[in-house]
Design an enzyme around this catalytic site. Structure first.
Site, PDB file in Angstrom:
ATOM      1  N   ASP A  26      45.433  -5.633  47.679  1.00  0.00           N
ATOM      2  CA  ASP A  26      46.770  -6.060  46.959  1.00  0.00           C
ATOM      3  C   ASP A  26      47.081  -5.191  45.649  1.00  0.00           C
ATOM      4  O   ASP A  26      47.537  -5.537  44.746  1.00  0.00           O
ATOM      5  CB  ASP A  26      46.335  -7.322  46.405  1.00  0.00           C
ATOM      6  CG  ASP A  26      46.203  -8.509  47.296  1.00  0.00           C
ATOM      7  OD1 ASP A  26      46.150  -8.180  48.625  1.00  0.00           O
ATOM      8  OD2 ASP A  26      46.153  -9.734  47.105  1.00  0.00           O
ATOM      9  N   GLU A  74      49.141  -9.189  49.520  1.00  0.00           N
ATOM     10  CA  GLU A  74      49.414 -10.479  49.383  1.00  0.00           C
ATOM     11  C   GLU A  74      51.235 -10.823  49.315  1.00  0.00           C
ATOM     12  O   GLU A  74      51.892 -10.228  48.708  1.00  0.00           O
ATOM     13  CB  GLU A  74      49.086 -11.274  48.060  1.00  0.00           C
ATOM     14  CG  GLU A  74      49.225 -12.604  48.046  1.00  0.00           C
ATOM     15  CD  GLU A  74      48.611 -13.371  46.713  1.00  0.00           C
ATOM     16  OE1 GLU A  74      48.064 -12.792  45.884  1.00  0.00           O
ATOM     17  OE2 GLU A  74      48.993 -14.805  46.467  1.00  0.00           O
ATOM     18  N   LYS A 131      48.650 -10.534  53.919  1.00  0.00           N
ATOM     19  CA  LYS A 131      47.745 -11.837  54.062  1.00  0.00           C
ATOM     20  C   LYS A 131      48.701 -12.755  53.057  1.00  0.00           C
ATOM     21  O   LYS A 131      49.373 -12.591  51.895  1.00  0.00           O
ATOM     22  CB  LYS A 131      46.541 -11.739  53.213  1.00  0.00           C
ATOM     23  CG  LYS A 131      46.374 -10.957  51.630  1.00  0.00           C
ATOM     24  CD  LYS A 131      45.036 -10.738  51.513  1.00  0.00           C
ATOM     25  CE  LYS A 131      44.904 -10.465  49.986  1.00  0.00           C
ATOM     26  NZ  LYS A 131      45.337 -11.493  49.109  1.00  0.00           N
ATOM     27  N   LYS A 134      44.792 -15.695  48.904  1.00  0.00           N
ATOM     28  CA  LYS A 134      43.968 -14.981  48.296  1.00  0.00           C
ATOM     29  C   LYS A 134      42.988 -14.071  49.149  1.00  0.00           C
ATOM     30  O   LYS A 134      42.872 -12.939  48.825  1.00  0.00           O
ATOM     31  CB  LYS A 134      43.439 -15.850  47.117  1.00  0.00           C
ATOM     32  CG  LYS A 134      43.912 -16.141  46.248  1.00  0.00           C
ATOM     33  CD  LYS A 134      44.856 -17.185  46.373  1.00  0.00           C
ATOM     34  CE  LYS A 134      45.771 -17.796  45.024  1.00  0.00           C
ATOM     35  NZ  LYS A 134      46.640 -18.787  45.217  1.00  0.00           N
ATOM     36  N   VAL A 159      42.763  -5.702  43.311  1.00  0.00           N
ATOM     37  CA  VAL A 159      42.942  -6.652  42.181  1.00  0.00           C
ATOM     38  C   VAL A 159      43.617  -8.134  42.837  1.00  0.00           C
ATOM     39  O   VAL A 159      43.844  -7.896  44.059  1.00  0.00           O
ATOM     40  CB  VAL A 159      44.431  -6.220  41.476  1.00  0.00           C
ATOM     41  CG1 VAL A 159      43.994  -4.760  40.677  1.00  0.00           C
ATOM     42  CG2 VAL A 159      45.679  -6.005  42.034  1.00  0.00           C
ATOM     43  N   CYS A 164      41.957 -12.770  44.363  1.00  0.00           N
ATOM     44  CA  CYS A 164      41.741 -12.114  45.667  1.00  0.00           C
ATOM     45  C   CYS A 164      40.494 -11.044  45.924  1.00  0.00           C
ATOM     46  O   CYS A 164      40.016 -11.401  47.194  1.00  0.00           O
ATOM     47  CB  CYS A 164      43.365 -11.290  45.806  1.00  0.00           C
ATOM     48  SG  CYS A 164      44.657 -12.292  45.835  1.00  0.00           S
ATOM     49  N   GLN A 204      21.652 -14.024  40.791  1.00  0.00           N
ATOM     50  CA  GLN A 204      20.861 -14.801  41.936  1.00  0.00           C
ATOM     51  C   GLN A 204      20.396 -13.823  43.016  1.00  0.00           C
ATOM     52  O   GLN A 204      20.548 -13.945  44.240  1.00  0.00           O
ATOM     53  CB  GLN A 204      21.375 -16.036  42.378  1.00  0.00           C
ATOM     54  CG  GLN A 204      21.817 -16.931  41.223  1.00  0.00           C
ATOM     55  CD  GLN A 204      22.402 -18.210  41.884  1.00  0.00           C
ATOM     56  OE1 GLN A 204      21.564 -18.966  42.229  1.00  0.00           O
ATOM     57  NE2 GLN A 204      23.639 -18.435  41.554  1.00  0.00           N
TER      58      GLN A 204
HETATM   59  C1  C5J Z   1      45.704 -11.228  43.447  1.00  0.00           C
HETATM   60  C2  C5J Z   1      46.690 -12.941  42.517  1.00  0.00           C
HETATM   61  N1  C5J Z   1      45.945 -10.255  44.193  1.00  0.00           N
HETATM   62  N2  C5J Z   1      46.221 -12.725  41.419  1.00  0.00           N
HETATM   63  N3  C5J Z   1      46.686 -12.130  43.364  1.00  0.00           N
HETATM   64  O1  C5J Z   1      44.636 -11.433  42.690  1.00  0.00           O
HETATM   65  O2  C5J Z   1      47.388 -14.001  42.821  1.00  0.00           O
END
Ligand code: C5J
Length: 223
Positions: A26, A74, A131, A134, A159, A164, A204
């Site tokens: 994204d 996204e 997509k 997320k 990002v 995401c 972990q």
């Molecule tokens: C992503 C969002 N790409 N923050 N989207 O993280 O809504």
């Protein structure tokens, strides 16, 4: 099969370059560019833009080494039939997904703001995965693409770290993929979420995956 090693936390990660993909999540104009949707919501986009240069360097090395490269975006269909009403209503902000924003309709496929930033623009032949959610596996053919190429290891960049990127790493982990996240190749509008999200991945014994940095990943791929 040639086994190499990425320097990473919580411990080095063995990988085979032929079975490794780079997935860039994204890196879209609306999230990263001044004047876009992200900034319109009051976010400081410079916190995301710091990931551009490390991603660009890693992308170049991945290209040079023939890795499978997948870019995600996204967004939704123009008629919003693939957008859950709860997502459209979220935040009660003045501008919502599908409304007209500074770079066209917000998070709508085909609009300028939905596209990938020029610095990381996909080359012909590189997969671009649209997509609606997320996670990059949700309602996409990502699993099929990885399965058909016998991919085992995912280098996950993009990002935002805790949204995401994290969702995709969790989805991948449940499907048996080993994910490595170079910390400087991911970004968040919230530095404390960014730090905690990375800590959660490697906690972990690497419950969701491994955390590294672009220099270490590039060094390993270029060796
Ligand atoms: C992503 C969002 N790409 N923050 N989207 O993280 O809504």
């Amino acid at each position: 099969m040639t086994v190499s090693t990425f320097a990473a936390q919580p411990y080095p990660l063995e990988y085979d370059a032929a079975r490794t993909a780079l997935i860039i999540i994204d890196m879209q104009r609306d999230f990263l560019e001044p004047g876009g949707f992200g900034e319109m919501l009051g976010n400081d986009v410079s916190l995301l833009r710091s990931a551009i240069e490390p991603c660009r360097s890693l992308l170049e090395v991945a290209r040079a080494n023939g890795l499978l490269i997948i870019h995600t975006r996204e967004g939704h269909r123009p008629d919003l039939t693939d957008a859950p009403p709860s997502k459209l209503a979220r935040g009660r902000s003045a501008k919502r997904i599908g409304d007209h924003g500074p770079m066209g309709r917000i998070l709508i496929r085909g609009e300028p703001g939905h596209d990938i930033i020029p610095e990381l623009y996909p080359r012909a032949g590189e997969a671009v995965l649209d997509k609606p959610g997320k996670g990059a596996f949700y309602q996409t053919d990502l699993y099929l693409m990885l399965h058909n190429r016998a991919i085992k290891t995912l280098i996950v960049c993009g990002v935002t770290t805790e949204v995401c990127v994290h969702t995709t790493v969790r989805e991948a982990n449940d499907r048996g993929y080993e994910c490595i996240v170079p910390a400087d190749c991911v970004g968040s509008y919230f530095p404390h979420f960014h730090a905690t999200a990375l800590d959660m991945i490697k906690a972990q014994g690497g419950i969701f995956g491994w955390v590294s940095d672009s220099a270490s990943v590039i060094d390993a791929l270029a060796a």
